[in-house]
Design a protein around this motif. Structure first.
Motif, mmCIF file in Angstrom:
data_model
loop_
_atom_site.group_PDB
_atom_site.id
_atom_site.type_symbol
_atom_site.label_atom_id
_atom_site.label_comp_id
_atom_site.label_asym_id
_atom_site.label_seq_id
_atom_site.Cartn_x
_atom_site.Cartn_y
_atom_site.Cartn_z
ATOM 1 N N GLN A 96 0.828 -1.212 0.000
ATOM 2 C CA GLN A 96 0.000 0.000 0.000
ATOM 3 C C GLN A 96 0.865 1.268 0.000
ATOM 4 O OE1 GLN A 96 -2.695 0.264 3.349
ATOM 5 N NE2 GLN A 96 -3.981 1.783 2.327
ATOM 6 N N ALA A 97 2.000 1.213 0.701
ATOM 7 C CA ALA A 97 2.824 2.419 0.825
ATOM 8 C C ALA A 97 3.653 2.703 -0.430
ATOM 9 C CB ALA A 97 3.757 2.281 2.036
ATOM 10 N N ASN A 98 4.177 1.652 -1.082
ATOM 11 C CA ASN A 98 5.121 1.869 -2.186
ATOM 12 C C ASN A 98 4.559 2.686 -3.356
ATOM 13 O OD1 ASN A 98 7.281 0.757 -0.845
ATOM 14 N ND2 ASN A 98 6.968 -1.308 -1.674
ATOM 15 N N PRO A 99 3.321 2.435 -3.809
ATOM 16 C CA PRO A 99 2.789 3.264 -4.901
ATOM 17 C C PRO A 99 2.631 4.732 -4.492
ATOM 18 C CG PRO A 99 1.423 1.301 -4.552
ATOM 19 C CD PRO A 99 2.402 1.341 -3.431
ATOM 20 N N LEU A 100 2.362 4.986 -3.224
ATOM 21 C CA LEU A 100 2.250 6.370 -2.741
ATOM 22 C C LEU A 100 3.629 7.026 -2.728
ATOM 23 C CD1 LEU A 100 -0.220 5.682 0.221
ATOM 24 C CD2 LEU A 100 -0.758 6.936 -1.879
ATOM 25 N N ILE A 101 4.623 6.274 -2.247
ATOM 26 C CA ILE A 101 6.001 6.783 -2.216
ATOM 27 C C ILE A 101 6.481 7.116 -3.623
ATOM 28 C CG2 ILE A 101 8.393 6.005 -1.818
ATOM 29 C CD1 ILE A 101 7.282 4.617 0.754
ATOM 30 N N ALA A 102 6.028 6.342 -4.602
ATOM 31 C CA ALA A 102 6.485 6.530 -5.988
ATOM 32 C C ALA A 102 6.075 7.882 -6.575
ATOM 33 C CB ALA A 102 5.953 5.392 -6.864
ATOM 34 N N VAL A 103 5.004 8.483 -6.055
ATOM 35 C CA VAL A 103 4.577 9.777 -6.618
ATOM 36 C C VAL A 103 5.116 10.981 -5.839
ATOM 37 C CG1 VAL A 103 2.520 8.816 -7.733
ATOM 38 C CG2 VAL A 103 2.312 9.783 -5.427
ATOM 39 N N ALA A 104 5.875 10.726 -4.773
ATOM 40 C CA ALA A 104 6.513 11.835 -4.043
ATOM 41 C C ALA A 104 7.665 12.366 -4.881
ATOM 42 C CB ALA A 104 7.032 11.356 -2.693
ATOM 43 N N GLY A 105 7.907 13.663 -4.782
ATOM 44 C CA GLY A 105 8.986 14.242 -5.588
ATOM 45 C C GLY A 105 9.688 15.387 -4.877
ATOM 46 N N LYS A 106 10.638 15.997 -5.607
ATOM 47 C CA LYS A 106 11.426 17.098 -5.044
ATOM 48 C C LYS A 106 10.915 18.462 -5.491
ATOM 49 C CE LYS A 106 15.357 15.390 -6.733
ATOM 50 N NZ LYS A 106 16.802 15.334 -7.058
ATOM 51 N N ILE A 143 -3.735 22.395 -0.447
ATOM 52 C CA ILE A 143 -3.361 21.001 -0.714
ATOM 53 C C ILE A 143 -4.406 20.049 -0.129
ATOM 54 C CG2 ILE A 143 -1.652 19.225 -0.107
ATOM 55 C CD1 ILE A 143 0.447 21.577 -0.342
ATOM 56 N N GLY A 144 -4.869 20.359 1.073
ATOM 57 C CA GLY A 144 -5.871 19.523 1.731
ATOM 58 C C GLY A 144 -7.204 19.502 0.987
ATOM 59 N N ALA A 145 -7.452 20.528 0.168
ATOM 60 C CA ALA A 145 -8.719 20.617 -0.567
ATOM 61 C C ALA A 145 -8.892 19.479 -1.571
ATOM 62 C CB ALA A 145 -8.818 21.966 -1.276
ATOM 63 N N ALA A 146 -7.807 18.726 -1.840
ATOM 64 C CA ALA A 146 -7.912 17.569 -2.743
ATOM 65 C C ALA A 146 -8.827 16.479 -2.172
ATOM 66 C CB ALA A 146 -6.515 16.998 -2.998
ATOM 67 N N GLU A 211 5.067 17.403 1.799
ATOM 68 C CA GLU A 211 5.028 16.568 0.590
ATOM 69 C C GLU A 211 4.346 15.222 0.893
ATOM 70 O OE1 GLU A 211 5.301 17.051 -2.461
ATOM 71 O OE2 GLU A 211 5.928 15.227 -3.482
ATOM 72 N N ALA A 212 4.615 14.664 2.069
ATOM 73 C CA ALA A 212 3.933 13.419 2.455
ATOM 74 C C ALA A 212 2.424 13.662 2.555
ATOM 75 C CB ALA A 212 4.488 12.907 3.788
ATOM 76 N N PHE A 213 2.049 14.786 3.158
ATOM 77 C CA PHE A 213 0.626 15.137 3.277
ATOM 78 C C PHE A 213 0.004 15.332 1.893
ATOM 79 C CE2 PHE A 213 -2.563 18.634 3.669
ATOM 80 C CZ PHE A 213 -3.540 17.920 4.342
ATOM 81 N N ARG A 214 0.722 15.996 0.974
ATOM 82 C CA ARG A 214 0.211 16.229 -0.381
ATOM 83 C C ARG A 214 -0.090 14.899 -1.077
ATOM 84 N NH1 ARG A 214 1.577 16.120 -5.582
ATOM 85 N NH2 ARG A 214 3.626 15.213 -5.146
ATOM 86 N N VAL A 215 0.844 13.958 -0.963
ATOM 87 C CA VAL A 215 0.670 12.653 -1.604
ATOM 88 C C VAL A 215 -0.555 11.932 -1.029
ATOM 89 C CG1 VAL A 215 1.706 10.346 -1.803
ATOM 90 C CG2 VAL A 215 3.093 12.400 -2.271
ATOM 91 N N LEU A 358 10.249 8.008 3.967
ATOM 92 C CA LEU A 358 10.078 7.437 5.307
ATOM 93 C C LEU A 358 8.763 7.903 5.934
ATOM 94 C CD1 LEU A 358 11.244 5.864 7.749
ATOM 95 C CD2 LEU A 358 12.224 8.037 8.515
ATOM 96 N N THR A 359 8.443 9.189 5.735
ATOM 97 C CA THR A 359 7.230 9.758 6.335
ATOM 98 C C THR A 359 5.976 9.093 5.773
ATOM 99 O OG1 THR A 359 8.425 11.858 6.495
ATOM 100 C CG2 THR A 359 6.039 11.917 6.871
ATOM 101 N N ILE A 360 5.963 8.881 4.453
ATOM 102 C CA ILE A 360 4.797 8.228 3.831
ATOM 103 C C ILE A 360 4.706 6.772 4.319
ATOM 104 C CG2 ILE A 360 3.757 7.471 1.647
ATOM 105 C CD1 ILE A 360 5.144 9.973 0.359
ATOM 106 N N GLY A 361 5.830 6.091 4.349
ATOM 107 C CA GLY A 361 5.836 4.709 4.853
ATOM 108 C C GLY A 361 5.338 4.639 6.281
#
Ligand code: BES
Ligand code: ZN
Length: 369
Positions: A96-106, A143-146, A211-215, A358-361
């Protein structure tokens, strides 16, 4: 007659003992600061607090408005319950976590950093301390409005005499039991009005959890435990924002299952993730150590930080299981903090991205605690 008169007197003494009174400043406007756990506290002026402690780097905690926090931590039912919870022996929700981590960026963290560090400073008692925290609130709200289930609120510290506000973003779960992910939003320089970009301390932690919250917001992540993201005001003034928030949570008997604080995530000469082991829950910290090599490409190291180091200590004082993750050993962490030299050019966004992963995980794993 004498004995008769003594009984109500004894009752009064008993009430006075069981209801400790708020500390009374010897003169208006003084602050009560502590230098260690056992310290009774010393009354100082705001100027003394800044000069003696912030610029001389003596760790302290300002307990003026939160003198009951440690008492709540020792006695509140929900925190005693929370303290006894055990944590899994390792991660169990990678799929469940890995696909979310994949869309995090810089790119978002870089652009937020450019704006957030462009304020002259984010000192909790300065005008740009207020405007920068308001910009952050508006950014988080957008961001939370999503996800319409998400709420984003400002937490006022006017009762403690300063105008900078903390921010709390909530992703409601099916349970009111809550996991908190936090970072302080304020900065401090060598003078109260001087330049303090605070790029590493702690813009880096701020954009890491943002960024973790955005994802999670974009994915409409629906946790079991409620997830709260906290951005704390006034950390450099003696953990003011986090102590006020955890004081209110403990006094309300809120069930907080775990707290992860990150303070400084963008400067790591040893290229590690550091987990600090003092003023934390050892059980939660052990769990974090197991997820670092799974969710990041970096090795985990441990160190200690001392009394009043960052906001994890406030959660720990409240009796909640706390953990603290940062960029490197204490000695090898950014040498530029608390000065005009804590600039964007010193930041390593690849390292920040590892903290984001790490935060998303952690958020996904802890949502099932
Ligand atoms: N970000 C620092 C703490 C820190 C330093 C973490 C080095 C990791 C490595 C924090 O904002 C800070 O400055 N804390 C003060 C204490 C505070 C109560 C004034 C400190 O530790 O000196
Ligand atoms: Zn900091």
């Amino acid at each position: 007659m004498l004995v008769k008169g003594l009984l109500p007197l004894l009752a009064l003494v008993k009430i006075a003992v069981s209801l400790p009174a708020a500390p009374v400043p010897p003169s208006e406007g003084l602050r009560l600061v502590k230098f260690s756990e056992d310290d009774e506290g010393t009354w100082v002026t705001e100027d003394q607090k800044f000069d003696l402690f912030i610029s001389k780097k003596i760790n302290f905690v300002d307990v003026t408005d939160t003198w009951q926090l440690e008492e709540f931590g020792a006695t509140t039912g929900s925190s005693l319950e929370a303290r006894q919870i055990s944590f899994p022996s390792g991660p169990t929700h990678q799929s469940q976590a890995n696909p979310l981590i994949a869309v995090a960026g810089k790119s978002n963290p870089q652009s937020w950093t450019n704006t957030f560090t462009s304020y002259n400073n984010r000192y909790y008692r300065s005008t740009t301390g207020v405007t920068s925290a308001t910009w952050l609130y508006n950014t988080i709200k957008n961001i939370g409005a999503a996800n319409s289930a998400i709420t984003v609120t400002q937490y006022s510290h006017s009762a403690s005499g300063f105008s900078q506000q903390s921010v709390i973003a909530k992703i409601p779960g099916t349970s009111s039991a809550t996991v908190v992910i936090g970072a302080h939003l304020d900065s401090v320089g060598t003078t109260t009005s001087g330049r303090a970009p605070g790029a590493d301390d702690n813009n880096s932690g701020t954009v890491t959890i943002l960024e973790a919250f955005r994802v999670l917001a974009n994915a409409k992540f629906a946790p079991t435990n409620t997830l709260e993201f906290h951005w704390y005001a006034g950390e450099e003034g003696g953990l003011l924002g986090s102590r006020a928030i955890f004081n209110s949570y403990a006094s309300a008997g809120r069930n907080i299952k775990a707290v992860l604080v990150q303070d400084m995530t963008g400067y790591s000469p040893n290229n590690v993730i550091a987990v600090y082991t003092d003023y934390v829950s050892t059980a939660l910290t052990n769990f974090i150590k197991t997820i670092v090599p799974v969710y990041t490409s970096l090795p985990v190291i441990t160190d200690v930080c001392g009394y009043g180091c960052s906001d994890h200590a406030s959660a720990n004082s409240a009796g909640y299981p706390a953990s603290f993750v940062t960029e490197d050993t204490f000695d090898d962490s950014s040498p530029y903090i608390h000065s005009a030299s804590d600039t964007v050019s010193t930041l390593d966004f690849d390292h920040i991205l590892e903290h984001i992963k790490l935060t998303i995980g952690f958020a996904v794993e802890a949502s099932y605690f």
